[in-house]
Design a protein around this motif. Structure first.
Motif, PDB file in Angstrom:
ATOM      1  N   PRO A   1      -0.275   7.302  -6.855  1.00  0.00           N
ATOM      2  CA  PRO A   1      -1.631   6.975  -6.430  1.00  0.00           C
ATOM      3  C   PRO A   1      -1.724   5.625  -5.743  1.00  0.00           C
ATOM      4  O   PRO A   1      -2.713   5.329  -5.099  1.00  0.00           O
ATOM      5  CB  PRO A   1      -2.427   6.980  -7.735  1.00  0.00           C
ATOM      6  CG  PRO A   1      -1.416   6.639  -8.775  1.00  0.00           C
ATOM      7  CD  PRO A   1      -0.128   7.273  -8.293  1.00  0.00           C
ATOM      8  N   SER A   2      -0.707   4.790  -5.863  1.00  0.00           N
ATOM      9  CA  SER A   2      -0.763   3.478  -5.223  1.00  0.00           C
ATOM     10  C   SER A   2      -0.133   3.492  -3.836  1.00  0.00           C
ATOM     11  O   SER A   2      -0.040   2.466  -3.190  1.00  0.00           O
ATOM     12  CB  SER A   2      -0.075   2.427  -6.095  1.00  0.00           C
ATOM     13  OG  SER A   2       1.317   2.649  -6.119  1.00  0.00           O
TER      14      SER A   2
ATOM     15  N   PRO B   1      -0.318   4.630   0.078  1.00  0.00           N
ATOM     16  CA  PRO B   1      -1.331   5.073   1.030  1.00  0.00           C
ATOM     17  C   PRO B   1      -1.078   6.495   1.495  1.00  0.00           C
ATOM     18  O   PRO B   1       0.061   6.873   1.720  1.00  0.00           O
ATOM     19  CB  PRO B   1      -1.197   4.107   2.200  1.00  0.00           C
ATOM     20  CG  PRO B   1      -0.314   3.013   1.747  1.00  0.00           C
ATOM     21  CD  PRO B   1       0.438   3.489   0.558  1.00  0.00           C
TER      22      PRO B   1
ATOM     23  N   THR C   1      -3.717  -4.400  -7.519  1.00  0.00           N
ATOM     24  CA  THR C   1      -4.215  -3.976  -6.207  1.00  0.00           C
ATOM     25  C   THR C   1      -3.067  -3.761  -5.229  1.00  0.00           C
ATOM     26  O   THR C   1      -1.985  -4.334  -5.379  1.00  0.00           O
ATOM     27  CB  THR C   1      -5.149  -5.048  -5.589  1.00  0.00           C
ATOM     28  OG1 THR C   1      -4.457  -6.298  -5.536  1.00  0.00           O
ATOM     29  CG2 THR C   1      -6.418  -5.204  -6.406  1.00  0.00           C
ATOM     30  N   ARG C   2      -3.323  -2.936  -4.245  1.00  0.00           N
ATOM     31  CA  ARG C   2      -2.431  -2.763  -3.093  1.00  0.00           C
ATOM     32  C   ARG C   2      -3.323  -2.589  -1.880  1.00  0.00           C
ATOM     33  O   ARG C   2      -4.330  -1.886  -1.935  1.00  0.00           O
ATOM     34  CB  ARG C   2      -1.542  -1.542  -3.254  1.00  0.00           C
ATOM     35  CG  ARG C   2      -0.765  -1.229  -1.958  1.00  0.00           C
ATOM     36  CD  ARG C   2       0.318  -0.207  -2.152  1.00  0.00           C
ATOM     37  NE  ARG C   2       1.483  -0.912  -2.666  1.00  0.00           N
ATOM     38  CZ  ARG C   2       2.532  -0.309  -3.189  1.00  0.00           C
ATOM     39  NH1 ARG C   2       2.578   0.986  -3.285  1.00  0.00           N
ATOM     40  NH2 ARG C   2       3.550  -1.021  -3.639  1.00  0.00           N
TER      41      ARG C   2
ATOM     42  N   TRP D   1      -7.015   0.193   3.820  1.00  0.00           N
ATOM     43  CA  TRP D   1      -6.980   1.116   2.675  1.00  0.00           C
ATOM     44  C   TRP D   1      -6.662   0.295   1.448  1.00  0.00           C
ATOM     45  O   TRP D   1      -5.986  -0.733   1.538  1.00  0.00           O
ATOM     46  CB  TRP D   1      -5.894   2.163   2.902  1.00  0.00           C
ATOM     47  CG  TRP D   1      -5.632   3.074   1.730  1.00  0.00           C
ATOM     48  CD1 TRP D   1      -6.242   4.264   1.458  1.00  0.00           C
ATOM     49  CD2 TRP D   1      -4.678   2.886   0.680  1.00  0.00           C
ATOM     50  NE1 TRP D   1      -5.723   4.815   0.309  1.00  0.00           N
ATOM     51  CE2 TRP D   1      -4.756   3.983  -0.184  1.00  0.00           C
ATOM     52  CE3 TRP D   1      -3.760   1.866   0.393  1.00  0.00           C
ATOM     53  CZ2 TRP D   1      -3.966   4.108  -1.318  1.00  0.00           C
ATOM     54  CZ3 TRP D   1      -2.967   1.989  -0.741  1.00  0.00           C
ATOM     55  CH2 TRP D   1      -3.076   3.105  -1.584  1.00  0.00           C
TER      56      TRP D   1
ATOM     57  N   TYR E   1      -5.821   0.525  -3.021  1.00  0.00           N
ATOM     58  CA  TYR E   1      -5.645   1.160  -4.330  1.00  0.00           C
ATOM     59  C   TYR E   1      -5.900   0.057  -5.346  1.00  0.00           C
ATOM     60  O   TYR E   1      -5.527  -1.091  -5.121  1.00  0.00           O
ATOM     61  CB  TYR E   1      -4.212   1.670  -4.477  1.00  0.00           C
ATOM     62  CG  TYR E   1      -3.772   1.866  -5.921  1.00  0.00           C
ATOM     63  CD1 TYR E   1      -4.120   3.016  -6.623  1.00  0.00           C
ATOM     64  CD2 TYR E   1      -3.032   0.884  -6.574  1.00  0.00           C
ATOM     65  CE1 TYR E   1      -3.725   3.183  -7.943  1.00  0.00           C
ATOM     66  CE2 TYR E   1      -2.636   1.052  -7.895  1.00  0.00           C
ATOM     67  CZ  TYR E   1      -2.991   2.200  -8.576  1.00  0.00           C
ATOM     68  OH  TYR E   1      -2.612   2.367  -9.876  1.00  0.00           O
TER      69      TYR E   1
ATOM     70  N   LYS F   1      -6.087  -0.502  -9.857  1.00  0.00           N
ATOM     71  CA  LYS F   1      -6.015  -0.002 -11.234  1.00  0.00           C
ATOM     72  C   LYS F   1      -6.514  -1.112 -12.140  1.00  0.00           C
ATOM     73  O   LYS F   1      -6.146  -2.270 -11.975  1.00  0.00           O
ATOM     74  CB  LYS F   1      -4.580   0.350 -11.611  1.00  0.00           C
ATOM     75  CG  LYS F   1      -4.407   0.728 -13.073  1.00  0.00           C
ATOM     76  CD  LYS F   1      -2.928   0.919 -13.394  1.00  0.00           C
ATOM     77  CE  LYS F   1      -2.699   0.907 -14.883  1.00  0.00           C
ATOM     78  NZ  LYS F   1      -1.282   0.825 -15.212  1.00  0.00           N
TER      79      LYS F   1
ATOM     80  N   SER G   1      -8.296   4.056 -12.152  1.00  0.00           N
ATOM     81  CA  SER G   1      -7.908   3.617 -10.818  1.00  0.00           C
ATOM     82  C   SER G   1      -8.717   4.349  -9.764  1.00  0.00           C
ATOM     83  O   SER G   1      -9.331   5.381 -10.030  1.00  0.00           O
ATOM     84  CB  SER G   1      -6.412   3.854 -10.595  1.00  0.00           C
ATOM     85  OG  SER G   1      -6.128   5.242 -10.569  1.00  0.00           O
TER      86      SER G   1
ATOM     87  N   ASN H   1      -8.880   4.690  -5.062  1.00  0.00           N
ATOM     88  CA  ASN H   1      -8.326   4.292  -3.772  1.00  0.00           C
ATOM     89  C   ASN H   1      -9.199   4.862  -2.670  1.00  0.00           C
ATOM     90  O   ASN H   1      -9.963   5.796  -2.892  1.00  0.00           O
ATOM     91  CB  ASN H   1      -6.872   4.740  -3.628  1.00  0.00           C
ATOM     92  CG  ASN H   1      -6.736   6.240  -3.500  1.00  0.00           C
ATOM     93  OD1 ASN H   1      -6.911   6.780  -2.417  1.00  0.00           O
ATOM     94  ND2 ASN H   1      -6.422   6.923  -4.598  1.00  0.00           N
TER      95      ASN H   1
END
Length: 173
Positions: free
Chosen positions: A34-35, A37, A103-104, A144, A146, A148, A161, A163
């Motif tokens: 999920p992290s 893109p 974060t990402r 974009w 993501y 959590k 989380s 995104n």
């Protein structure tokens, strides 16, 4: 600078199953990460919003027993800190301190992933941020993110989380 929000409220069981302690993969990721893109959609919503929340066990009626965290993707822009680059900043803001926010950020140009940040974890805070940047070349850019959140002990779900994409903007160099 106009900020875009993301809308996703995570279901605890799905999040826990997805996050199961695995490390994120390299740029592009996999469908189960999920992290990582996703491929930029041809027409993402103009105002994606994502928030996650958790409540303290046994306090359904007490609104103060809920912690809500909101993710935001800022509009990509020509960087003033590093001339010649395009930058996107992502932020998370929570209504109360939490043990951890990860974060990402990722940056897309003309629908293609051009750069993403490493995962960044900040501890014992109510806010967090990350960014992604790339050498400037004219095109349409979209950010974009993501994120959590690990909620304090006694909150349910214990983690959540979300995104999503921000608004696409044309940038010239």
């Amino acid at each position: 600078m106009r900020v875009r929000r993301m809308t996703v409220v995570a279901a605890a069981s799905a999040v826990l199953a997805l996050l199961g302690g695995t490390s994120p993969s390299a740029a592009g990721g996999t469908a189960t990460d999920p992290s990582a893109p996703a491929t930029a959609p041809a027409s993402a919503p103009d105002d994606p919003v994502g928030s996650v929340e958790a409540g303290r066990a046994g306090s359904d009626a007490d609104a103060s027993a809920v912690i809500r965290c909101q993710g935001q993707v800022q509009r990509p822009h020509n960087s003033t800190h590093v001339p010649g680059t395009v930058n996107v900043v992502v932020t998370v803001s929570c209504s109360a301190p939490v043990p951890e926010i990860t974060t990402r950020a990722a940056l897309y140009k003309n629908g293609q992933l051009v750069n993403q940040s490493a995962l960044r974890t900040q501890h014992n805070t109510r806010s967090a941020q990350n960014n992604a940047a790339v050498r400037c070349s004219p095109g349409n850019y979209r950010g974009w993110m993501y994120f959590k959140v690990v909620f304090p002990p006694g909150y349910n779900p214990p983690t959540a989380s979300a995104n999503g994409f921000g608004q696409e903007v044309p940038i010239s160099c």
